[in-house]
Structures are given as C-alpha cells and as structure tokens.
Design an enzyme around this catalytic site. Structure first.
Site, short mmCIF file in Angstrom:
data_model
loop_
_atom_site.label_atom_id
_atom_site.label_comp_id
_atom_site.label_asym_id
_atom_site.label_seq_id
_atom_site.Cartn_x
_atom_site.Cartn_y
_atom_site.Cartn_z
N LYS A 228 -77.07 -126.07 46.41
CA LYS A 228 -75.98 -125.47 45.62
C LYS A 228 -75.06 -126.60 45.16
O LYS A 228 -74.77 -127.53 45.95
CB LYS A 228 -75.23 -124.48 46.52
CG LYS A 228 -74.12 -123.68 45.86
CD LYS A 228 -73.53 -122.69 46.90
CE LYS A 228 -72.45 -121.81 46.26
NZ LYS A 228 -71.84 -120.91 47.26
N SER B 215 -71.60 -116.26 45.54
CA SER B 215 -71.57 -117.32 44.57
C SER B 215 -72.80 -118.22 44.55
O SER B 215 -72.94 -119.04 43.64
CB SER B 215 -70.33 -118.18 44.79
OG SER B 215 -70.36 -118.73 46.07
N SER C 147 -71.28 -115.11 50.10
CA SER C 147 -71.93 -115.86 49.02
C SER C 147 -73.37 -116.30 49.24
O SER C 147 -73.99 -116.77 48.30
CB SER C 147 -71.09 -117.08 48.66
OG SER C 147 -69.89 -116.64 48.04
#
Lengths: 96, 456
Positions: free
Chosen positions: B63, B138, B162
């Site tokens: 990420k 996210s 997330s």
C-alpha cells in the site's frame, strides 16, 4: 445540535493550518454540522468516574538503549527532499 | 494463487510475470506505481542465491502509505506525489529479508482517509469483481491486487477497517492484527492509537506466514509488543459469540446469511455458538470519529510545505506557506478530518468531545474484556453491505462512515480481527465474515480460519 458558522470554520481553519477556498469552507461547514451532530450521541453515556484510555497496550514508558543507530540516511539525501534549499539549508519564504 | 506456487520458480520469472499481470489490469486503478527496476535487480540477487528465505522470489505489493524504495511513496496524495523515501518501513524490510520482492505500490484513499479508495488523488480503484463498484478502502488497491491474482499477497494498514472492509468487498483474506503486533515504523501515520499493519492473501495459511514474518518488537516503534506471533491464546473453550448488534434489521440479508453460514461451519468444528450483546457497539462509530480525527490532525501537522512534500508556489509568507501548501496538497476528506480533529481538541470542546470519547473507549474495551472471559471468538459481518457503487456514498460523509460500524469496535479496543471470505451476495458480490479475538489471538484465529477452509 451544534451549528457551525462560517466564522467557526474560519477559526478552525486557522487552528488546522489550512487556507480554505470559499467553496471548501462551505462544504466543510456542512460536513462538520453533520459529523459533530452525529458524534454528539455520546452525550447519552454516563462516564462518571471512568478513566480515559489513550492507548490500548499495557506498555508504559518503554525505553531504548542509549545507542546510536546509523540508518545510513545522509544530510544531502534529506535536503534533496526539501522543496527548496541552498547552502546546505532548507529555504523558506520570508517569515516577517 | 498461493505463496508456495512461487517458491520453485526463478525470481526473475516471478517478477516479470507479476509485472505483466499488473500492467494487464491497469484499468482497475489498483496500482499507483510499479517498482520495476528495483524489483528486477532484487530478483537477480535472489536467483544468484544472495538473498534467500521463506518468501524467496515471491512478488508482492505494498500500500502506498508504506515507505519503500524503488519509486515514490505518495500516500495517494498530491502532498507526497514525488516523495522519495529515505528509509523503508520495517514491515517491508522484514519481508525483503525473507526474499520477497515488492513489484509496486497500491492505490489507497489519500492518507488512508476513507472507506472506498475514492479519495485517492490519482483516481479510484474499482472492485475486482464488478468495475462499477468500489474496491472498498482505504487499502483498496492492495485488496484488488490479490483478488485479481496479480500477486499472492499485499500489505495494507487498518485503522478502522481499512484492511477488513476491502478484503470483504473483494473476496480475500484480510488481517488486522492486535495493536502493537507489527511495527508501524515507516508507515505514514494516521491515528497512532489505532493504526495497525496487516496483509491480504487468498488463504489463511499464507496470511499467517506473512504476519508472522512482519510481527515482532522493533526499537523504531516503541508500541510494539514483545510476545511472539505464535504465542497465541488457544481457543480451547470452543465458544463463539455472534454479535447481535451486527446482525440487526438494517443489515443486508446476504451479508447476514454469509455470517450464519460461516457459523454453521464453526459448529461442525465443535464450536458452541451463542448470540451476544456488545451494547457499546452503538457508540463505537461516534467514539471513533472523535478520537481518530483528533489523532489525524496531530499526525498531519507535519505536512507544512517546509521540509518535504508539496510546497505552494504562491506562498509569500510563512502563514501562506503552511495554509496554501496544505490546502493544495490535501484532499477534501483529509481537510474534513483535520477540521473535525481541531474542533474536538479545541478549548471549550475538549472535555465534551475528546475526553468523553476516551472515557467511552474505556467502556467499550471493558465490554469486550467481559465477553472474552466467556467466549473465544466473536463473530459478525465486516460491513453492512457488499461493495457499493462508485459515487454512491461520496456526497454524505456520515453515509460513508456508516460502512465502518462493524470494524471500528475492534480498532478502538486494539483487538485482532480477521476478514475471511464467506460467500457471495445474490448479485455475485463477495461478502466476508469477521472473526474478532482477544489480545494476541491473531495466530489462533487464522488457524481456525484455515480449519474452516479445509472443511469439505
């Protein structure tokens, strides 16, 4: 229910270090009305005598040995990250 | 796609093919950048025998709020669009030390603020199964990278759901560990009292291996725990509590069904199942959206246009420098959270909001504690619905936040929670089930999930 005025938003923007556009200020005014209105439900709770919790581990004052670790990150490398630099220093617009 | 599929082939081959797969899925918006050059260099070192380990030559994706070499670390924000990380996150270093090779950085909601990966400065990530729907967030890009079989595992961060929510939306395993289990060093900070580092994989055993490698005390993150990943309390009482509040009337029927189906499997494994109450669940979202914005406001104060990151070109004074750089660099959602944070911490409101929330937090933690005195695992859905449509929740912040109702409780309490694929909705959309454990039960929860996977 708390209703935010544009002047409230302006004050919060100063605290937040944000120079908002007019349209953003209005959008955020509306958002804050909505979100702060929602989180106000905590008023229903009786928290008398309850100690606040700031962290969820049992760790307390974890110390590190007084030992220098070299991450191999040099001054020039860090300076290269700065938007503007000169003479080995980070350059910023005038303060006063 | 499993980790073991990659261990016998050449690293160069693994990396080349993963990069090809990544490029073939570019419309998904899953990736912000590929770290192609560095990946190939490291692949050569692995094939030459200079780097080895349990993940020898296995490609993975990170990420983009994890600092890593080979390309910019952007946090999907204009604030850090060209930021060249001087160090790597501990989590990445540990995986690389075992031979794994990062091939690219995944898209996310900017600064991890969001639950759909629609707040990225670089465009949204689409759901792996239905491209008209969100990937979730996210960590949307990481979830989709695994769901599309680009790589066998990917890293994410979970502050309020997330990892778990995009895992559920895309049909992959998503791990939110016990707070402190994995070092947060080198990961862009969001809310320091709930941020956790975890992963996505296609199966529980792979997820367990990745977590075990990443877990451990790190002197660069003083909140890391000393107890080892494997030293996990066993689920010996074999008692499961289904959280009644998560199975309420408003929840999507397919979502509830996935949980009840999963619970039947637990019964087959000899688990006793009861409905339990988590009364504080009603207040969890309010607690979360007071505490987290306050911590976000503090953590994002460092982005001031001075030392690194975006600096406004129209700044003439120091006040402008901060105000304009930040206004230009941040997305609207970032500003929203910063402003909420400023409000709840400000004079005259601190007691009524922030302090109250931290006291309410104690009540929620205590409720979990009492439940775990009787039950080994708490179960429920991950999110009230399967993946929603792109643009569906963007107009109303509360509507977007409500998708987090089931994930924030474990975050507030620092408890481990796994999102495990549990079926599909009537429209074919993946739906996950959430397994919440007591502190340090991470490994045991994943072993349980593996047992369920192996059931006929």
């Amino acid at each position: 229910m708390t209703k935010f005025s544009l002047s409230d938003i302006s004050h919060l923007a100063t605290l937040s270090g944000l120079t908002l556009t007019d349209s953003e200020a209005e959008q955020l005014r509306s958002s804050l009305d909505s979100v702060i209105g929602y989180v106000g439900m905590l008023d229903e709770l009786d928290v008398d005598g309850v100690e606040p919790v700031y962290q969820v581990t049992d760790l307390y004052n974890v110390h590190e040995d007084d030992e220098i670790i070299d991450d191999g990150v040099g001054r020039d490398q860090l300076l290269s990250l700065a938007p503007d630099s000169a003479n080995g220093q980070i350059k910023v617009p005038k303060v006063l | 796609m499993k980790i073991q599929d990659f261990l016998d082939s050449s690293a160069i081959d693994n990396v080349k093919k993963a990069l090809e797969r990544a490029k073939s899925h570019s419309e998904s918006g899953a990736l912000i950048s590929l770290t192609e050059e560095r990946a190939m260099e490291r692949a050569k070192l692995v094939d030459a025998g200079e780097i080895s380990g349990r993940l020898k030559g296995v490609p993975f994706i990170v990420k983009d709020n994890f600092l890593a070499f080979g390309g910019p670390t952007t946090a999907a924000s204009n604030m850090l669009k060209t930021f060249d990380a001087p160090v790597q996150a501990t989590a990445v270093e540990k995986l690389e030390a075992e031979g794994a090779i990062c091939i690219g950085k995944a898209n996310l909601d900017a600064f991890a603020h969001g639950g759909s990966t629609e707040n990225s400065a670089f465009g949204p990530t689409k759901n792996a199964v239905d491209d008209q729907r969100v990937a979730g967030g996210s960590s949307g890009g990481s979830a989709v990278s695994v769901a599309l079989d680009i790589v066998p595992f990917a890293l994410g961060s979970d502050t309020g759901g997330s990892i778990r929510q995009p895992a559920s939306f895309n049909g992959v395993v998503g791990v939110k560990p016990t707070y402190g289990m994995v070092s947060r060093f080198g990961v862009v900070a969001m809310a320091s009292s709930t941020d956790t580092i975890g992963c996505f994989a296609t199966n529980a055993a792979d997820a367990d291996l990745i977590m075990e490698i990443m877990a451990g005390q790190d002197r660069r993150d003083m909140t890391t725990l000393t107890r080892s990943w494997q030293d996990s309390p066993s689920l010996s009482r074999k008692k499961v509590g289904v959280i009644r509040q998560f199975m309420a009337d408003g929840i999507d029927a397919d979502v509830k069904r996935a949980t009840t189906d999963y619970v039947e499997k637990l019964k087959k494994l000899g688990y006793e199942v009861e409905d339990v109450d988590l009364d504080m669940a009603k207040y969890a979202l309010a607690i979360y959206y007071i505490i987290v914005p306050a911590e976000v406001m503090s953590n994002l104060a460092r982005y001031d246009g001075v030392h690194y990151g975006h600096r406004s070109e129209s700044a003439r004074t120091l006040v402008d420098l901060y105000g304009k750089s930040r206004d230009e660099g941040f997305e609207l959602e970032n500003k929203r959270r910063i402003m909420i944070g400023s409000f709840v911490l400000s004079s005259g409101f601190f007691d009524a909001y922030y302090l109250k929330a931290q006291k309410a937090r104690a009540l929620l933690i205590n409720e979990f504690k009492q439940l775990f005195e009787q039950y080994d695992v708490l179960v429920g859905p991950v999110s009230p619905t399967p993946a929603f449509r792109l643009g569906e929740n963007t107009a109303d912040p509360i509507k977007m936040y409500l998708a987090d109702v089931m994930t924030v409780p474990a975050s507030i309490a620092g408890l481990p929670a796994m999102s495990i694929p549990a079926g599909v909705s009537s429209e074919g959309l993946p739906v996950g089930v959430q397994l919440i454990g007591n502190h340090h039960a991470d490994h045991s929860l994943l072993m349980l999930a593996q047992e369920v996977e192996e059931l006929a």
